[in-house]
Scaffold this motif. Sequence first.
Motif, PDB file in Angstrom:
ATOM      1  N   GLU A   1      13.661  35.320  42.037  1.00 14.35           N
ATOM      2  CA  GLU A   1      14.903  35.840  42.612  1.00 14.35           C
ATOM      3  C   GLU A   1      15.982  34.782  42.466  1.00 14.35           C
ATOM      4  OE1 GLU A   1      13.500  38.766  46.221  1.00 14.35           O
ATOM      5  OE2 GLU A   1      13.724  36.645  46.658  1.00 14.35           O
ATOM      6  N   VAL A   2      17.162  35.226  42.124  1.00 12.50           N
ATOM      7  CA  VAL A   2      18.299  34.315  42.019  1.00 12.50           C
ATOM      8  C   VAL A   2      19.291  34.705  43.106  1.00 12.50           C
ATOM      9  CG1 VAL A   2      20.128  33.456  40.522  1.00 12.50           C
ATOM     10  CG2 VAL A   2      17.923  34.112  39.534  1.00 12.50           C
ATOM     11  N   ASP A   3      19.326  33.895  44.148  1.00 11.05           N
ATOM     12  CA  ASP A   3      20.198  34.222  45.284  1.00 11.05           C
ATOM     13  C   ASP A   3      21.503  33.440  45.269  1.00 11.05           C
ATOM     14  OD1 ASP A   3      19.168  31.735  45.848  1.00 11.05           O
ATOM     15  OD2 ASP A   3      18.392  32.261  47.812  1.00 11.05           O
ATOM     16  N   ASP A   4      21.641  32.556  44.318  1.00 10.39           N
ATOM     17  CA  ASP A   4      22.858  31.735  44.288  1.00 10.39           C
ATOM     18  C   ASP A   4      23.466  31.689  42.884  1.00 10.39           C
ATOM     19  OD1 ASP A   4      20.869  30.237  43.141  1.00 10.39           O
ATOM     20  OD2 ASP A   4      21.312  28.406  44.230  1.00 10.39           O
ATOM     21  N   ALA A   5      23.418  32.818  42.208  1.00 12.64           N
ATOM     22  CA  ALA A   5      23.991  32.888  40.866  1.00 12.64           C
ATOM     23  C   ALA A   5      25.484  32.564  40.922  1.00 12.64           C
ATOM     24  CB  ALA A   5      23.790  34.287  40.278  1.00 12.64           C
ATOM     25  N   LEU A   6      25.957  31.937  39.865  1.00 10.76           N
ATOM     26  CA  LEU A   6      27.381  31.638  39.785  1.00 10.76           C
ATOM     27  C   LEU A   6      28.119  32.889  39.333  1.00 10.76           C
ATOM     28  CD1 LEU A   6      27.306  28.160  38.029  1.00 10.76           C
ATOM     29  CD2 LEU A   6      27.411  28.669  40.461  1.00 10.76           C
ATOM     30  N   THR A   7      29.003  33.369  40.173  1.00 17.52           N
ATOM     31  CA  THR A   7      29.821  34.535  39.838  1.00 17.52           C
ATOM     32  C   THR A   7      31.282  34.171  40.093  1.00 17.52           C
ATOM     33  OG1 THR A   7      29.774  35.454  42.074  1.00 17.52           O
ATOM     34  CG2 THR A   7      27.983  36.124  40.575  1.00 17.52           C
ATOM     35  N   SER A   8      32.172  34.921  39.481  1.00 13.59           N
ATOM     36  CA  SER A   8      33.592  34.652  39.705  1.00 13.59           C
ATOM     37  C   SER A   8      33.948  34.876  41.178  1.00 13.59           C
ATOM     38  CB  SER A   8      34.463  35.493  38.780  1.00 13.59           C
ATOM     39  OG  SER A   8      34.213  36.861  38.963  1.00 13.59           O
ATOM     40  N   ALA A   9      33.363  35.885  41.803  1.00 12.42           N
ATOM     41  CA  ALA A   9      33.638  36.150  43.219  1.00 12.42           C
ATOM     42  C   ALA A   9      33.222  34.965  44.088  1.00 12.42           C
ATOM     43  CB  ALA A   9      32.922  37.416  43.664  1.00 12.42           C
ATOM     44  N   ARG A  10      32.078  34.382  43.803  1.00  8.33           N
ATOM     45  CA  ARG A  10      31.631  33.229  44.586  1.00  8.33           C
ATOM     46  C   ARG A  10      32.516  32.016  44.357  1.00  8.33           C
ATOM     47  NH1 ARG A  10      25.068  33.758  44.388  1.00  8.33           N
ATOM     48  NH2 ARG A  10      24.972  35.344  45.999  1.00  8.33           N
ATOM     49  N   MET A  11      32.989  31.848  43.130  1.00  6.25           N
ATOM     50  CA  MET A  11      33.888  30.723  42.841  1.00  6.25           C
ATOM     51  C   MET A  11      35.198  30.883  43.615  1.00  6.25           C
ATOM     52  SD  MET A  11      32.317  28.638  41.013  1.00  6.25           S
ATOM     53  CE  MET A  11      31.005  28.470  39.847  1.00  6.25           C
TER      54      MET A  11
ATOM     55  N   ALA B   1      44.276  31.912  40.909  1.00  5.56           N
ATOM     56  CA  ALA B   1      44.031  33.302  40.509  1.00  5.56           C
ATOM     57  C   ALA B   1      45.066  34.229  41.137  1.00  5.56           C
ATOM     58  CB  ALA B   1      42.617  33.725  40.907  1.00  5.56           C
ATOM     59  N   ALA B   2      45.420  33.982  42.384  1.00 10.34           N
ATOM     60  CA  ALA B   2      46.422  34.813  43.068  1.00 10.34           C
ATOM     61  C   ALA B   2      47.781  34.664  42.400  1.00 10.34           C
ATOM     62  CB  ALA B   2      46.502  34.439  44.542  1.00 10.34           C
ATOM     63  N   ALA B   3      48.143  33.428  42.044  1.00 10.17           N
ATOM     64  CA  ALA B   3      49.432  33.189  41.389  1.00 10.17           C
ATOM     65  C   ALA B   3      49.468  33.822  40.002  1.00 10.17           C
ATOM     66  CB  ALA B   3      49.695  31.687  41.291  1.00 10.17           C
ATOM     67  N   ALA B   4      48.358  33.746  39.293  1.00 11.89           N
ATOM     68  CA  ALA B   4      48.315  34.303  37.937  1.00 11.89           C
ATOM     69  C   ALA B   4      48.314  35.824  37.955  1.00 11.89           C
ATOM     70  CB  ALA B   4      47.069  33.792  37.208  1.00 11.89           C
ATOM     71  N   SER B   5      47.846  36.427  39.032  1.00 12.57           N
ATOM     72  CA  SER B   5      47.704  37.883  39.067  1.00 12.57           C
ATOM     73  C   SER B   5      49.037  38.614  38.954  1.00 12.57           C
ATOM     74  CB  SER B   5      46.962  38.323  40.329  1.00 12.57           C
ATOM     75  OG  SER B   5      47.758  38.097  41.469  1.00 12.57           O
TER      76      SER B   5
ATOM     77  N   GLN C   1      37.446  32.693  32.874  1.00 10.82           N
ATOM     78  CA  GLN C   1      38.324  31.596  33.261  1.00 10.82           C
ATOM     79  C   GLN C   1      38.006  31.100  34.667  1.00 10.82           C
ATOM     80  OE1 GLN C   1      41.894  33.847  32.433  1.00 10.82           O
ATOM     81  NE2 GLN C   1      42.416  32.514  30.696  1.00 10.82           N
ATOM     82  N   VAL C   2      37.770  32.024  35.574  1.00 12.35           N
ATOM     83  CA  VAL C   2      37.432  31.649  36.947  1.00 12.35           C
ATOM     84  C   VAL C   2      36.112  30.874  36.970  1.00 12.35           C
ATOM     85  CG1 VAL C   2      36.790  32.537  39.235  1.00 12.35           C
ATOM     86  CG2 VAL C   2      38.747  33.520  38.006  1.00 12.35           C
ATOM     87  N   LEU C   3      35.117  31.356  36.226  1.00  9.28           N
ATOM     88  CA  LEU C   3      33.832  30.658  36.170  1.00  9.28           C
ATOM     89  C   LEU C   3      33.984  29.274  35.555  1.00  9.28           C
ATOM     90  CD1 LEU C   3      31.467  33.583  35.147  1.00  9.28           C
ATOM     91  CD2 LEU C   3      31.379  32.264  37.272  1.00  9.28           C
ATOM     92  N   SER C   4      34.773  29.168  34.496  1.00  7.40           N
ATOM     93  CA  SER C   4      34.994  27.864  33.856  1.00  7.40           C
ATOM     94  C   SER C   4      35.638  26.882  34.818  1.00  7.40           C
ATOM     95  CB  SER C   4      35.878  28.021  32.614  1.00  7.40           C
ATOM     96  OG  SER C   4      35.231  28.805  31.650  1.00  7.40           O
TER      97      SER C   4
END
Length: 110
Positions: A50-60, A71-75, A84-87
């Motif tokens: 099980e992967v309970d701590d996967a890196l996702t854009s939402a978590r970042m 992200a808010a400013a760019a939106s 981009q968020v993950l990077s």
Amino acid sequence: VVTLALSQDNNAVWIDKRLNKFDLKVKNFENTGRGLATTRDRKAGEVVLEVDDALTSARMLDRFEGIKSAAAAASTNKPLTDEQVLSLGVLEMRSNNEDYISTLPEYQYS
């Protein structure tokens, strides 16, 4: 974790700790190469990993206020992509010397 375990020898203690809780270990198989092996018998249908701590854009976005603000400013013009968020998150984690990121290769060779 699986990709890291199969591709990296560095930081093996961190990887072993993650896999041990699932009774798994990294193994070099004679005919197929490196992979994961179970250290105990399994029942049909049993969850192996099980992967309970996967890196996702939402978590970042939740974890790093600076990325969330960017992200808010760019939106308003052109939203940041998940990539981009993950990077940005990986770079932030690397600057914090986090264990997970320290298992990644320094360079992408492919």
